[in-house]
Design a protein around this motif. Structure first.
Motif, mmCIF file in Angstrom:
data_model
loop_
_atom_site.group_PDB
_atom_site.id
_atom_site.type_symbol
_atom_site.label_atom_id
_atom_site.label_comp_id
_atom_site.label_asym_id
_atom_site.label_seq_id
_atom_site.Cartn_x
_atom_site.Cartn_y
_atom_site.Cartn_z
ATOM 1 N N GLY B 940 0.805 -1.222 0.000
ATOM 2 C CA GLY B 940 0.000 0.000 0.000
ATOM 3 C C GLY B 940 0.827 1.256 0.000
ATOM 4 N N ASP B 941 0.094 2.298 -0.116
ATOM 5 C CA ASP B 941 0.714 3.607 -0.031
ATOM 6 C C ASP B 941 0.752 3.982 1.438
ATOM 7 N N TRP B 942 1.833 3.739 2.065
ATOM 8 C CA TRP B 942 1.879 3.836 3.532
ATOM 9 C C TRP B 942 1.991 5.257 4.025
ATOM 10 N N ASP B 943 2.254 6.149 3.104
ATOM 11 C CA ASP B 943 2.370 7.536 3.559
ATOM 12 C C ASP B 943 1.021 8.105 3.954
ATOM 13 N N SER B 944 0.010 7.558 3.381
ATOM 14 C CA SER B 944 -1.306 8.134 3.622
ATOM 15 C C SER B 944 -1.768 7.782 5.036
ATOM 16 N N SER B 945 -2.610 8.607 5.550
ATOM 17 C CA SER B 945 -3.115 8.359 6.895
ATOM 18 C C SER B 945 -4.554 7.874 6.808
ATOM 19 N N VAL B 946 -4.955 7.249 7.879
ATOM 20 C CA VAL B 946 -6.312 6.713 7.909
ATOM 21 C C VAL B 946 -7.273 7.849 8.215
ATOM 22 N N TRP B 947 -8.221 8.001 7.345
ATOM 23 C CA TRP B 947 -9.186 9.078 7.565
ATOM 24 C C TRP B 947 -10.508 8.558 8.112
ATOM 25 N N SER B 948 -10.801 7.326 7.759
ATOM 26 C CA SER B 948 -12.067 6.803 8.239
ATOM 27 C C SER B 948 -11.940 5.309 8.426
ATOM 28 N N MET B 949 -12.768 4.774 9.274
ATOM 29 C CA MET B 949 -12.637 3.389 9.615
ATOM 30 C C MET B 949 -14.016 2.842 9.963
ATOM 31 N N GLU B 950 -14.248 1.628 9.586
ATOM 32 C CA GLU B 950 -15.499 0.969 9.953
ATOM 33 C C GLU B 950 -15.184 -0.457 10.344
ATOM 34 N N SER B 962 -5.096 8.605 0.765
ATOM 35 C CA SER B 962 -4.689 8.423 -0.617
ATOM 36 C C SER B 962 -5.825 7.896 -1.469
ATOM 37 N N GLY B 963 -6.929 7.623 -0.857
ATOM 38 C CA GLY B 963 -8.053 7.132 -1.626
ATOM 39 C C GLY B 963 -8.134 5.626 -1.629
ATOM 40 N N LYS B 964 -7.266 4.984 -0.898
ATOM 41 C CA LYS B 964 -7.241 3.539 -0.894
ATOM 42 C C LYS B 964 -8.213 3.018 0.157
ATOM 43 N N LEU B 965 -8.906 1.970 -0.212
ATOM 44 C CA LEU B 965 -9.800 1.313 0.727
ATOM 45 C C LEU B 965 -9.203 -0.031 1.084
ATOM 46 N N GLU B 966 -9.005 -0.272 2.343
ATOM 47 C CA GLU B 966 -8.377 -1.522 2.757
ATOM 48 C C GLU B 966 -9.326 -2.280 3.662
ATOM 49 N N LEU B 967 -9.251 -3.573 3.542
ATOM 50 C CA LEU B 967 -10.018 -4.426 4.446
ATOM 51 C C LEU B 967 -9.038 -5.254 5.243
ATOM 52 N N CYS B 977 -7.853 -7.362 1.804
ATOM 53 C CA CYS B 977 -8.274 -6.889 0.506
ATOM 54 C C CYS B 977 -7.939 -5.410 0.415
ATOM 55 N N CYS B 978 -7.728 -4.972 -0.761
ATOM 56 C CA CYS B 978 -7.397 -3.568 -0.918
ATOM 57 C C CYS B 978 -7.938 -3.078 -2.257
ATOM 58 N N ASN B 979 -8.429 -1.899 -2.237
ATOM 59 C CA ASN B 979 -8.994 -1.366 -3.465
ATOM 60 C C ASN B 979 -8.457 0.021 -3.681
ATOM 61 N N GLU B 980 -7.975 0.257 -4.882
ATOM 62 C CA GLU B 980 -7.351 1.541 -5.145
ATOM 63 C C GLU B 980 -8.003 2.241 -6.311
ATOM 64 N N ASP B 981 -9.276 2.035 -6.456
ATOM 65 C CA ASP B 981 -9.939 2.597 -7.619
ATOM 66 C C ASP B 981 -10.017 4.112 -7.588
ATOM 67 N N GLY B 982 -10.113 4.645 -6.418
ATOM 68 C CA GLY B 982 -10.237 6.106 -6.349
ATOM 69 C C GLY B 982 -8.932 6.719 -5.915
ATOM 70 N N SER B 983 -8.792 7.960 -6.212
ATOM 71 C CA SER B 983 -7.556 8.615 -5.821
ATOM 72 C C SER B 983 -7.787 9.704 -4.791
ATOM 73 N N SER B 984 -9.003 10.082 -4.654
ATOM 74 C CA SER B 984 -9.287 11.139 -3.701
ATOM 75 C C SER B 984 -9.490 10.519 -2.324
ATOM 76 N N VAL B 997 -19.649 1.786 1.490
ATOM 77 C CA VAL B 997 -19.825 3.041 0.781
ATOM 78 C C VAL B 997 -18.724 3.974 1.246
ATOM 79 N N ALA B 998 -18.062 4.562 0.316
ATOM 80 C CA ALA B 998 -16.981 5.460 0.671
ATOM 81 C C ALA B 998 -17.254 6.833 0.072
ATOM 82 N N ALA B 999 -17.140 7.816 0.903
ATOM 83 C CA ALA B 999 -17.294 9.184 0.422
ATOM 84 C C ALA B 999 -15.915 9.787 0.291
ATOM 85 N N ARG B 1000 -15.718 10.432 -0.806
ATOM 86 C CA ARG B 1000 -14.373 10.949 -1.053
ATOM 87 C C ARG B 1000 -14.351 12.463 -0.963
#
Lengths: 249, 1255
Positions: B940-950, B962-967, B977-984, B997-1000
């Protein structure tokens, strides 16, 4: 409530189930079931409280009824004996000690009946549901009694009409529900009937001068009293104790 | 209808203008109102002051005629009660008798026996007096029988005949009984009541003079016996009375008597309040106060509740005063008892309008100018106010037509009172309200920053600008700026607050003191009980000058105009010697020197004898008449001038009348000793009184010390910061109950916790450092740690993985070193290595980490010490990192074998292995099946910080900047699992069923589906029953291949960043900075509604299974929506500044705002029920446990509130050292535990303890 207990059980059991074979598992399970047992015990005690809540409400209403009966009795005492409080209180103690008790019981019954009726009819009473309004209602009720006791009316017809108008005004101002009106009317009729029966059977008697006037104001007083007590009962029913809500979740 | 509408508009416009006026010129309007109140109350000065004392009126005897019933114009000073005949005319015969000259051979009983004996002959004389065929029988007041309760007095008081009272009544007016009475004193005193009595006693009644003036005593100094014969006449016949007078005077001349005989005094009695009337009266007053209390406590959201409550009460009271004043001005005199009808008047007029006004004004938008707010508030309520007023007027009008005079008068007062109340509401109260609102805004400006940075600051008056400090910019819409607590707010129930307020200001004592002083003043002024006369008589008696020193004026009450000073003066000088008593002048001199014990008694007449009854209790006459069931209330009696009778008896007479037992009485004592004795009694009484006072004061002091050990009166003792380790207590010395609840502290994060998620069983937290920890929500044990790998990305791949695995053991270079100290979770921290291992495909570590999984069962208390001790030995066995690496190599082989039979080879090589029994490993060994998949999951892009969590089931979904969704797997800590479809950046996440559901940040909304390859069956063990969670179970998940696919992306869901995202009941609701709320369907990601109505960015949204949707915005508004139709149900302005959080229960909506206020609203009517003031900075932490239990966070504590009453139930302090930390986030779990996040720590509090506490 059962849900909650289930949950308690499930959460306390699941670790135990999973730790099958673990040396300390049995002991852990023991501990956990002990915890769960104490928790369910606590809930059971709360449930007992729930059932006592009705009794508590009834008790409050009973006290209110007794107190109001005493106060109104004192109001009715004629002025000239007022200088001898011991005299007045003597008659209060001796002659009819059961009257306040009866009034208290009636108050408890009526006050519990009102919210019950509301919930049965499915139309919760929303009009002016606050303690200030209840206090106002009680004050007006005492005022009606005061008027009936202390004012000089030309004749009994006038007295009856005035009191009837005042009672209706009380109902319109503080209740405005059909069920309230019906129950108040029923109360008034029943209470008047009972009073009449008591008098005719000689169990209780009015002093000779007031027989007429008593008959003319009694129904109105009972009606407004019923509405007032119903108001108190509804308010009491509304502010329920909070652990009831805990149980309801 | 059009007329009505027009009327309504006109009224509303008029009120609007009026509101502007009031708010613009507050001071002149208040001055004007006060002036008009005073003017209207001016006529009240004419009314008599309240007091139960009788009033008097004096007329001449000569031209007396019975006053007619009709008021006859203006007859000088004739009072209005002086109408019609009196109840009775009182003729008193004052007898002064003495044995003269006094002989040393006489015994003390002789002083009164023979003088009293003469009463019978006098009575005979009076009864038989006839003047021209009129006898006393025809004129006197005939009384019937006594009241039933007075049977014991039957033998004494006259019945069925003339009301003629004299001391002879003691002996049934029979001489023979008197003569045979061995002990007169005993007879007299046997009827005296025991103890303290205020009203007239029987002795007073019969003797007609105060008890100690009778002279019937063994120690009488003056040896003069005084008594009266009181005759009550029903008709006044002047000739009969005159003849009786002359006859008696002729028989018993009083030579030196110059009493005036030309005035008769009419005494009017007011209604007395007995206990039987007092109880209803007190009850009505109690009800009244309860009404006022319950009404005024609804005043809310104002600067000073007390001030406004006071203003409301003042409004009602002064309107009543104005009403009485106006009625008096226009000639209507109040005849009703003011004290009785007052409560009813207040109740009829009521405080409702005032409250409605307040509510309406405070619910106007806060960003308006004060003037406009007042005007808007007024105009919005104008119609209902006018309608109510019209209704009340109509009701009162109906009352007026009952044609009962009393009710008519009441209605008249009520009408005038209503109108003046309306006037005062409009002018006085509105102005006070505007001042209050302005004060609040000022205070607000000083206290906090303006509502938000995004909106222009509300227009404020110019000078305020200079005062306010430049507001610090708020970092984001989510975070609340923590400010240093300026003050610690009281978190007490209102009742206690009232008590403390009273105690602090000593209000009650001061009011009582002032009241007492005023009352004493009134008493002295009106002098109802003849107090001054009494005092004067006392002074005269005690003075060395004896009876000659009576001041002339004191005998006359001020309301009594009859006492002519000049004539009194002429009487006053010492009586001249008369020829009849020979020894008088000598005796007089002797008594003056006070040295001659043998002084002969002399009889003198002074002005105090003119009206003997004045010296009696003012209840003398009422009680006398009341014995015969005749009330004097509101009636009057006429007292005729007294007839003086002087009796001189010779010693021979006295001796003759002696009873044989008289001589056996107390031995004769000298006059001197009696003097001393009387003096002594006086001193004794004084000393006793003083002693009693001192004892009382001491007692009260002790009580005070016992009951109030704290010195709450002094400020500043415990005012500021409380000391560490001490229980917190507020400035009034109230310390909250010490709770037995010891909240579980979950430590481990090194930085502040940012995100918190829970599914009831597990709890995941993420700190600013990016470390995610999973805790057991039941026990508080840390199960898994997912470190932020970004920190170690730069390090060599070979080393850091290992280091990661041994983090707790080598704290020196470990950012998570805190864990090493944590005794409970060493095993689980070892699991932290798992994800890293998986990513870099290094089997040994992967294998090595697996034994740590039993931490899942670490929630059993017995397990922890076991693990702990084993790990204590661990560092010694594991010294260098190289060895650990080596060890990893060993495990590598083992891992490969493990694919086949994982349990066998594991334990020997690894140091931690002994702690883990083989049984545990068996369950763990299933993992590697999923392993290859996880490897494929990209680094993953480890520089990014966690903004939301469920967190659902055992899956943690994290959204990164970074816009990455991780499970992540919550238990194993592995990336599933990891999803990097979005960048925002993902600002908000919702995890419902198997959808995420992810809000960007760019306003787009992505819908993901989580798929597993295998349905699961053990769900019931993990998730709570009510929730449909992702199919996941610790036993299965590792076998499943979890994939997360983007199903749909709504690109431009909002124009601005999405701030809130909530999902429930198949709906996804988003709120954004662009002021709108959107509702999506979860299944097909279809946008159902766009809800517009806020005038600021959305800051909070609430939706639950019952489709209740509420939203709060930066404008402080709260909207309730109907999710089915998309219509707005209600819209209220509740807060000054952002609405920070929002919760609904079945009956109410609870909101909290940046103003640190928690408001509770009725959901159906959107009326604010009440509000709770929070501590500064703690406003957002809020949770509802049940329909009636609210949890709020404070400074290092959480508080439980009863939602129905708004009462504080309990405060739980989270730790001794956590006082400085605010509770920033509060999460209510399903098992009713609360997780709150303060700083880097979490705390678990169980609610059942509250229940137990209340049991």
């Amino acid at each position: 409530m059962p849900k909650l207990e289930d949950r308690c059980w499930s959460c306390s059991c699941s670790p135990g189930m999973k730790s099958e074979g673990f040396p300390l598992a049995s002991r852990a399970r023991e501990v956990m079931s002990g915890v769960a047992g104490s928790v369910s015990e606590a809930f059971a005690s709360v449930r007992r409280l729930h059932s006592t809540n009705l009794v508590r409400r009834g008790l409050v209403l009973f006290t209110v009824g007794v107190f109001l009966a005493l106060v109104l009795y004192l109001l009715q005492i004629r002025k000239n004996v007022v200088l001898f409080p011991e005299e007045a209180l003597d008659t209060l103690y001796s002659s009819s000690w059961w009257i306040p008790l009866g009034c208290g019981t009636a108050a408890a019954v009526v006050g519990l009946l009102y919210p019950c009726l509301d919930s049965h009819l499915g139309e919760p009473h929303k009009f002016k549901r606050e303690w200030a309004s209840v206090m106002r209602c009680i004050a007006v009720f005492v005022g009606i009694n005061h008027a009936s006791a202390k004012l000089d009316f030309a004749n009994n017809m006038q007295l009856s009409l005035t009191l009837a108008a005042l009672s209706l005004g009380l109902w319109w101002t503080f209740d405005r529900s059909r069920s309230g009106f019906g129950l108040g009317l029923t109360t008034a009729l029943l209470a008047t009937l009972i009073a009449q029966l008591l008098v005719s059977n000689g169990i209780y008697q009015y002093t000779n001068t007031e027989v007429r006037s008593v008959r003319s104001w009694l129904p109105c007083i009972f009606f407004s009293g019923g509405v007032t007590v119903g108001n108190i009962g509804r308010q009491l029913a509304m502010v329920r104790l909070f652990f009831e809500f805990v149980l309801q979740q | 209808m059009t007329v009505r509408e027009r009327l309504r508009q006109n009224i509303s416009a008029a009120f609007y203008r009026h509101g502007l006026l009031c708010a613009s010129y507050p001071v002149p309007i208040i001055l004007f109102t006060s002036a008009s109140i005073l003017t209207c109350c001016y006529p009240l000065l004419k009314l008599p002051l309240p007091g139960t004392g009788p009033v008097e009126f004096t007329t001449g005897v000569k031209d007396y005629s019975v006053p007619s019933h009709e008021p006859q114009g203006d007859l000088g000073e004739r009072p209005d009660w002086y109408r019609g005949p009196p109840v009775a005319y009182i003729q008193q015969v004052l007898v002064k008798a003495a044995v003269s000259p006094w002989d040393s051979s006489l015994v003390p009983v002789d002083v009164f026996r023979s003088p009293l004996g003469r009463v019978f002959s006098l009575l005979e004389e009076i009864r038989n007096h006839v003047y021209t065929d009129r006898s006393l029988e025809t004129l006197c007041l005939q009384v019937t029988e006594l009241l039933p309760g007075l049977r014991r007095m039957q033998s004494i008081l006259p019945e069925h005949g003339c009301l003629l009272v004299s001391p002879g009544n003691y002996w049934q007016n029979r001489r023979d009984l008197f003569d045979s009475d061995p002990d007169i004193l005993k007879t007299v005193h046997q009827h005296e009541p025991k103890g303290i009595h205020t009203s007239a006693t029987l002795k007073d009644l019969l003797f007609g003079v105060p008890g100690k003036n009778t002279g019937v005593s063994l120690y009488s100094r003056k040896r003069v016996v005084t008594y009266t014969i009181t005759i009550a006449l029903s008709n006044y016949d002047s000739r009969f009375v005159a003849s009786l007078r002359s006859r008696l005077k002729q028989l018993h001349p009083s030579v030196n008597c110059t009493l005036r005989e030309d005035h008769m005094v009419h005494v009017h009695f007011k209604e007395e309040i007995g206990i039987a009337e007092l109880i209803p009266l007190v009850t009505t007053y109690i009800i009244l106060f309860a009404y006022i209390y319950f009404s005024t406590r609804k005043i809310d959201m104002v600067k000073s509740k007390w001030g406004l409550a006071l203003a409301a009460v003042v409004t009602v009271l002064s309107s009543l005063l104005m009403s009485v004043g106006l009625c008096t001005l226009f000639g209507l005199t109040p005849t009703l008892n003011g004290g009785e009808i007052f409560p009813y008047l207040v109740v009829v007029i009521g405080l409702e309008n005032v409250l409605v006004l307040t509510k309406s004004v405070v619910s106007t938008p806060v960003d308006l100018e004060v003037k406009l707010r007042i005007a808007q508030g007024l105009s919005s309520e104008s119609w209902s106010i006018m309608k109510n007023m019209a209704t009340e007027l109509v009701i009162i009008l109906i009352g007026y037509f009952t044609l009962v005079p009393a009710i008519q008068e009441f209605c008249l007062f009520a009408v005038v009172g209503l109108v003046s109340d309306f006037f005062l509401q409009m002018f006085f109260f509105t102005t006070v309200l505007s001042i209050d609102i302005r004060r609040m805004e000022l205070a607000d400006l000083n206290r906090r920053l303006p509502a938000e940075a995004g909106m222009p600051p509300p227009p404020k008056p110019g000078p305020l600008r200079t005062r306010e400090a430049p507001p610090p910019p708020r970092p984001s819409a989510h975070t609340i700026t923590l400010q240093a607590p300026a003050f610690r707010n009281l978190r007490l129930p209102k009742r206690l607050r009232v008590v403390y307020f009273l105690a602090r200001t000593r209000l009650a004592q001061r009011i009582i003191m002032v009241g007492t002083v005023i009352w004493i003043g009134i008493l002295v002024y009106t002098d109802p009980a003849g107090l001054r006369t009494y005092l004067a008589a006392q002074v005269a008696e005690q003075s060395p000058l004896g009876e000659a020193g009576l001041p002339p004026h004191l005998g006359v009450a001020p309301v009594f105009p009859g006492g002519d000073p000049t004539s009194t003066l002429s009487v006053l000088p010492a009586p001249e010697p008369t020829p009849l008593p020979e020894n008088q002048s000598q005796g007089h001199g002797a008594s003056r020197t006070g040295s001659a014990p043998m002084s002969s008694p002399q009889i003198s007449w002074g002005s105090e004898d003119e009206e003997v009854w004045r010296r009696l209790s003012f209840r003398y006459w009422p009680s006398l008449f009341s014995y015969y069931n005749i009330t004097l209330a509101k009636r009057y009696i006429s007292i005729l001038p007294v007839i003086p009778v002087t009796l001189h008896l010779s010693p021979q007479e006295a001796v003759e009348m002696r009873h044989p037992q008289d001589t056996q009485h107390a031995p004769r004592t000298s006059a001197k000793t009696t003097d001393i004795q009387t003096d002594l009694t006086l001193y004794k009484v004084a000393a006793l009184g003083l002693f009693a006072g001192v004892v009382l004061v001491l007692l009260l002091f002790c009580l005070y010390r016992v009951l109030c050990p704290r010195n709450y009166g002094q400020n500043g003792v415990q005012h500021g910061r409380r000391r560490r380790g001490e229980l917190p207590c507020d400035e009034y010395g109230y310390s909250p109950p010490v709770s037995e609840i010891s909240p579980l502290l979950l430590r481990g994060h090194s930085m502040d916790i940012e995100c918190l998620a829970s599914d009831g069983m597990l709890l995941a937290s993420c700190c600013l450092a990016g470390q995610i920890r999973v805790w057991d929500a039941q026990t508080g044990d840390c199960l898994t740690v997912i470190p932020n790998n970004g920190l170690r990305r730069s390090s060599s791949s070979g080393c850091w993985e290992h280091r990661d695995g041994w983090d707790p053991l080598t704290p020196t270079f470990d950012p998570d070193g805190l864990l090493g100290a944590e005794s409970r979770s060493p095993v689980s921290t070892a699991a932290a290595g798992a994800p890293d291992a998986s990513e870099y495909a290094e089997p040994p570590l992967r294998r090595r980490a697996t034994p740590s999984r039993p931490a899942l069962f670490g929630d059993q208390p017995d397990l922890t010490p076991l693990i702990d001790t084993n790990f204590g030995e661990l560092p010694s066995s594991l010294t260098a990192s190289a060895r650990g690496f080596d060890f990893g190599g060993l495990v590598e082989k083992a891992y490969k074998e493990h694919e086949v039979s994982p349990t066998v080879h594991f334990s020997p090589p690894t140091p931690p292995a002994p702690t883990a029994p083989p049984q545990r490993r068996r369950s763990l060994g299933d993992n590697p099946v999923a392993f290859p998949d996880r490897i494929s999951a990209s680094p993953g892009d480890w520089d990014s910080s966690v903004w939301s969590m469920e967190l659902r089931g055992n899956l943690i979904a994290t959204g990164r900047s970074s816009g990455k969704l991780e499970l992540w797997d919550a238990v194993e800590g592995s990336l599933r699992c990891c999803n990097e479809d979005g960048s925002s950046g993902i600002t908000a996440l919702a995890f419902l069923n198997n959808r995420i559901v992810a809000a960007r940040l760019n306003g787009s909304l992505d819908f993901f589906t989580v798929d597993t390859n295998k349905p699961l069956g053990l769900l019931q063990y993990r998730g709570p029953p009510g929730r449909g969670s992702v199919p996941s179970s610790p036993c299965y998940s590792s076998e499943d291949v979890i994939s997360c696919q983007l199903t749909r992306s709504v690109q431009c869901a909002h124009q601005k960043p999405i701030t809130v995202l909530r999902a429930a009941a198949g709906r996804v609701v988003t709120g954004s900075q662009d002021h709108t709320v959107r509702v999506y369907r979860l299944e097909d990601s279809c946008c159902l509604f766009t809800l517009q109505g806020h005038s600021g960015g959305i800051t909070s949204i609430y939706i639950d299974q019952t489709m209740v949707l509420a939203s709060g915005g930066q404008d402080g508004a709260i909207c309730l929506w109907d999710v089915l139709t998309g219509s707005r149900v209600s819209h209220v302005y509740g807060h000054r500044g952002d609405v920070t959080s929002l919760v609904c229960t079945n009956s109410c909506v609870i909101s909290s705002g940046l103003d640190d206020l928690i408001c509770i609203w009725d959901r159906s009517t959107s009326i604010k029920l009440y509000s709770i003031q929070q501590e500064v900075g703690c406003g957002a932490s809020l949770g509802v446990i049940s329909d009636s239990l609210l949890v709020t966070g404070g400074h290092g504590c959480v508080s439980f509130w009863d939602l129905n009453y708004g009462d504080l139930l309990q405060t739980v302090y989270l730790g001794q050292n956590s006082e400085g930390q605010h509770v920033r986030q509060l999460l209510v779990l399903d098992n009713a535990a609360i997780v709150c996040d303060f700083g880097s720590e979490l705390s678990l509090v169980y609610v059942p303890s509250v229940l137990e506490k209340l049991d």
